[in-house]
Design a protein around this motif. Structure first.
Motif, PDB file in Angstrom:
ATOM      1  N   SER A  59       8.223  -6.469  -2.821  1.00 40.71           N
ATOM      2  CA  SER A  59       8.187  -5.671  -4.053  1.00 40.71           C
ATOM      3  C   SER A  59       9.303  -4.641  -4.118  1.00 40.71           C
ATOM      4  CB  SER A  59       6.824  -4.976  -4.183  1.00 40.71           C
ATOM      5  OG  SER A  59       6.538  -4.195  -3.043  1.00 40.71           O
ATOM      6  N   TYR A 205       8.340 -12.253 -11.368  1.00 40.58           N
ATOM      7  CA  TYR A 205       8.639 -10.841 -11.628  1.00 40.58           C
ATOM      8  C   TYR A 205       9.151 -10.597 -13.044  1.00 40.58           C
ATOM      9  CZ  TYR A 205       8.231  -9.138  -6.785  1.00 40.58           C
ATOM     10  OH  TYR A 205       7.771  -8.748  -5.543  1.00 40.58           O
ATOM     11  N   THR A 214       5.079  -3.100 -10.441  1.00 40.01           N
ATOM     12  CA  THR A 214       5.029  -4.367  -9.705  1.00 40.01           C
ATOM     13  C   THR A 214       4.519  -4.184  -8.283  1.00 40.01           C
ATOM     14  OG1 THR A 214       6.852  -5.308 -10.991  1.00 40.01           O
ATOM     15  CG2 THR A 214       6.390  -6.313  -8.857  1.00 40.01           C
ATOM     16  N   ARG A 215       5.061  -3.201  -7.574  1.00 40.63           N
ATOM     17  CA  ARG A 215       4.660  -3.002  -6.166  1.00 40.63           C
ATOM     18  C   ARG A 215       3.171  -2.722  -6.054  1.00 40.63           C
ATOM     19  NH1 ARG A 215       8.349   0.504  -2.425  1.00 40.63           N
ATOM     20  NH2 ARG A 215       9.170  -1.585  -1.989  1.00 40.63           N
TER      21      ARG A 215
END
Length: 364
Positions: A59, A205, A214-215
Motif C-alpha cells: 500500500s 488500485y 487505500t492503505r
C-alpha cells in the motif's frame, strides 16, 4: 482498467477480506497443523503478522504512483519491453491462481457434496456466474460483496456457536509445545496462500475512488480475512484434534459435520459449504478479473470485457489439467506454490520499489 469503474475504500476492504478467506479457509488449517501440530493456530497468527507487513509495503505504491495500478507502475518503472515481460509473468501467475481456485471448488464439490456430478460440469456451472460478474465489472460485483458478506459472517458465527460444546481445550495443549522455528515454518503455507497472492489486488488500485484511504482499507480487509482463518484454525483443532485435522484434505468441512443438536439439527454442513462457496467465488472472480486486466494491458486493448468469454474456455481446460488430485495439490500448495508466490508477491515488488527509487534519485 476502464476509467468509469470506481469502488469505495470500504468495498475494496470487503473484496480484500473475501479474497483472503477464499479457498484458504478450506485448505490452510490442515497445512498449518501438519507442521506446527497443536500450535498451528499460533502459526496462523505469525503468518498474519507477516501478511500485514506485506500489505503495508504493497500500500506504499499508491503514494508514490497515485491513480495507477500494478501494470501501469510496472511499465512506468521498467519501460515498455521489460515491463511487458513482467506483466505477462503476472498474468500467468494470476491466471494460474484462477485455475487452481476453480479446481479447488470443483474437487471440493465432487468429493464432498455432489459425488456423481462430473468435474467438468461443476467447473462449467461455476464459471458461468464468474464470467457474468467480470463482464458486469468491479462496481457491480463489489455491491454483491456488500450484500453477501453479512451472510458469510452470520454463517460463520452459527458454525462457531453450534460446535463450541464439542471443543476440547486439551487439543491445543501444550501451548508453544513446538519449537519457535517449527511454528514459523508452519506459518509459511499461510504466508503463501493467501498473503503473497494479495499482490494481485494492487492491480485494482486505479479503481478506488479515494486513493488516500487505500492503505487503511487494504490493512483492515486483510486483518478481517486473517481473523476468519485464525479462528477457523483454532476451532478446527479444538473440535477435531491435531491428528484428524492434519489427515483430512478439507478439515473445516469435517468440522462443520460435527454440528448435531438433539438429533434434530443435523446435516447442515451443506449450508456451511455455501459460505465457502461465496468466498471461493469472489477469489476466483478477482483473480480472473485481474488476469483479463493484465492481458488487455499487455496488448493495449481498451476493454478487457471482450476477453471474458474466450479466456474462460482456456481457464476451463487449464483448471482440469492443473493438478492430478487433491492429495497432490496439498503438497503443491505448501511447497511449489509458495516459491511462485514468493517471487511475485515479494521479489518482484521489492525490485519494482528499488528500481523506481533509483530512477527517481537519478532524476533528482
Amino acid at each position: 482498467m476502464l476509467k468509469d469503474e470506481r469502488i469505495s475504500p470500504s468495498q475494496f476492504t470487503l473484496l480484500t477480506t473475501l479474497f483472503t478467506i477464499g479457498s484458504s479457509i478450506i485448505i490452510i488449517p490442515a497445512s498449518l497443523v501438519l507442521v506446527a501440530k497443536q500450535d498451528g493456530w499460533i502459526s496462523a497468527i505469525v503468518a498474519t503478522l507477516f501478511g500485514l507487513l506485506l500489505i503495508y509495503f504493497y500500500s506504499s505504491f499508491p503514494n508514490k504512483y497515485p491513480g495507477k495500478g500494478l501494470p501501469e507502475i510496472i511499465e512506468l518503472v521498467f519501460g515498455s519491453y521489460l515491463g511487458k515481460l513482467i506483466i505477462a509473468l503476472y498474468f500467468f501467475f494470476s491466471f494460474t491462481l484462477a485455475a487452481l481456485v476453480l479446481r479447488n471448488f470443483g474437487d471440493f464439490l465432487k468429493t464432498k457434496i455432489i459425488l456423481e456430478t462430473p468435474l467438468e460440469a461443476i467447473h462449467i456451472m461455476f464459471l458461468i456466474p464468474v464470467i457474468y460478474a467480470v463482464k458486469l465489472g468491479i462496481e457491480t460485483y463489489s455491491r454483491v460483496a456488500e450484500l453477501t458478506f453479512p451472510f458469510v459472517i452470520l454463517m460463520f458465527i452459527i458454525l462457531i456457536t453450534l460446535t463450541s460444546p464439542q471443543a476440547e481445550f486439551t487439543n491445543i495443549q501444550p501451548i508453544f509445545g513446538e519449537e519457535a522455528k517449527t511454528i514459523v515454518g508452519g506459518s509459511l503455507s499461510m504466508v503463501g496462500v493467501p498473503f503473497l497472492e494479495l499482490i494481485l489486488l494492487t492491480t485494482l488500485y486505479s479503481s478506488i475512488n479515494n486513493p488516500k484511504k487505500t492503505r487503511k482499507s487494504f490493512l483492515v480487509g486483510v486483518l478481517m480475512g486473517a481473523s476468519f482463518l485464525v479462528v477457523t484454525t483454532i476451532y478446527t483443532i479444538l473440535v477435531l484434534g491435531v491428528e484428524l485435522t492434519s489427515l483430512k484434505v478439507y478439515p473445516t468441512y469435517v468440522w462443520a459435520k460435527k454440528i448435531s443438536i438433539a438429533d434434530f439439527l443435523e446435516r447442515v454442513e451443506v449450508t456451511i459449504a455455501a459460505l465457502w462457496g461465496i468466498t471461493l467465488f469472489f477469489k476466483l472472480v478477482i483473480a480472473y478479473h485481474v488476469s483479463l486486466i493484465l492481458v488487455s494491458k499487455l496488448f493495449k486493448m481498451k476493454d478487457y470485457r471482450i476477453l471474458a468469454i474466450p479466456m474462460a474456455f482456456i481457464l476451463y481446460v487449464y483448471s482440469l489439467i492443473a493438478y492430478p488430485n487433491s492429495a497432490y495439490f496439498m503438497d503443491f500448495a505448501t511447497k511449489t506454490w509458495f516459491a511462485y508466490a514468493l517471487l511475485f508477491g515479494l521479489v518482484f515488488p521489492v525490485l519494482l520499489w528499488g528500481v523506481g527509487l533509483f530512477k527517481k534519485d537519478q532524476k533528482t
